[in-house]
Design an enzyme around this catalytic site. Sequence first.
Site, PDB file in Angstrom:
ATOM      1  N   ASP A 266      16.292 113.279  63.091  1.00 39.98           N
ATOM      2  CA  ASP A 266      17.030 112.214  62.424  1.00 39.98           C
ATOM      3  C   ASP A 266      18.350 112.032  63.193  1.00 39.98           C
ATOM      4  OD1 ASP A 266      18.010 110.461  60.305  1.00 39.98           O
ATOM      5  OD2 ASP A 266      19.243 112.166  59.692  1.00 39.98           O
ATOM      6  N   ILE A 267      19.058 110.940  62.930  1.00 35.59           N
ATOM      7  CA  ILE A 267      20.322 110.699  63.637  1.00 35.59           C
ATOM      8  C   ILE A 267      21.537 111.067  62.784  1.00 35.59           C
ATOM      9  CG2 ILE A 267      21.833 108.934  64.641  1.00 35.59           C
ATOM     10  CD1 ILE A 267      19.404 107.536  65.740  1.00 35.59           C
ATOM     11  N   ASP A 268      21.816 110.259  61.775  1.00 31.06           N
ATOM     12  CA  ASP A 268      23.044 110.431  60.994  1.00 31.06           C
ATOM     13  C   ASP A 268      23.007 111.700  60.161  1.00 31.06           C
ATOM     14  OD1 ASP A 268      24.461 107.741  61.514  1.00 31.06           O
ATOM     15  OD2 ASP A 268      22.431 107.148  60.949  1.00 31.06           O
TER      16      ASP A 268
ATOM     17  N   LYS B 192       9.111 107.501  57.538  1.00 31.41           N
ATOM     18  CA  LYS B 192       9.212 108.179  58.827  1.00 31.41           C
ATOM     19  C   LYS B 192       7.945 108.989  59.098  1.00 31.41           C
ATOM     20  CE  LYS B 192      14.258 108.763  58.986  1.00 31.41           C
ATOM     21  NZ  LYS B 192      15.357 109.729  59.200  1.00 31.41           N
TER      22      LYS B 192
END
Length: 260
Positions: free
Chosen positions: A11-13, A187
């Site tokens: 994931d990013i954030d 996702k």
Amino acid sequence: MTKNRSVIFFDIDGTLLDSNKKLPNSTKEAVFKLKEQGHVVAIATGRAPFMFENLRRELGIDTYVSYNGQYVVLNGKVLYKNPLRTDAVEKLTEAALSHHYPVAYMDHKDMKTNIPEHPYVKESINTLKIDRYPSLDPEYYVGRELYQALLFCPEGEEKQYEMAFPEFDFVRWHPVSVDVLPKGGSKAKGIEKIIEKLGFPEERQYAFGDGLNDMQMLSTIHNSVAMGNAEEKVKSVAKYVTKSVDHDGIQHGLKMMGLI
């Protein structure tokens, strides 16, 4: 494929990026170490592709699941698309406007809003700290594939839309903004498309995340790791928990899993 190669989804954030939306040096070093060892490194995010282009370039990543699974790219080529129904987007817009709530339309290239200025748009989009702000185009949804919309409304208000639009999933990511996705999109489903192509067995699949939109991914992937900064209900569905992203959580987690 050698038996020691794995695929790792990030994931990013709150996972790759810290609480200040910065990429920790320890995370960057860990990702490059994974790549040097021959592992496949991928991103799985709710963000649009244009919202993390610089990050992909910095980390040398060309495989990703974006829009929470609705737009999937493998080795730089589009693998899977799951757009929103245009007629339903139009009806959602009408319903939102009746309450003076804005809507943003998002494809793989850009995002546009249907209202010129609104404090909810500014308040939520600014927290992403990206160099792209939505411009005005009330008819951007016409004649193009959209992979996500944003409904800007206060917490709790999304309930009425959930009842009226069963073809959508509504996932809150900010006190005044909700992701609007095709029903059942996630996702996990986007990741499934990549796994089908690459053929990694489940014991060689890993995922790191921290948010509510990571829960299905973390409950599905065999080796799932929640960040220390994740909510307790997110941690509860993961098999492992690492340190906070602000305390070298990715590097620690990868060492914990024996990947670096």
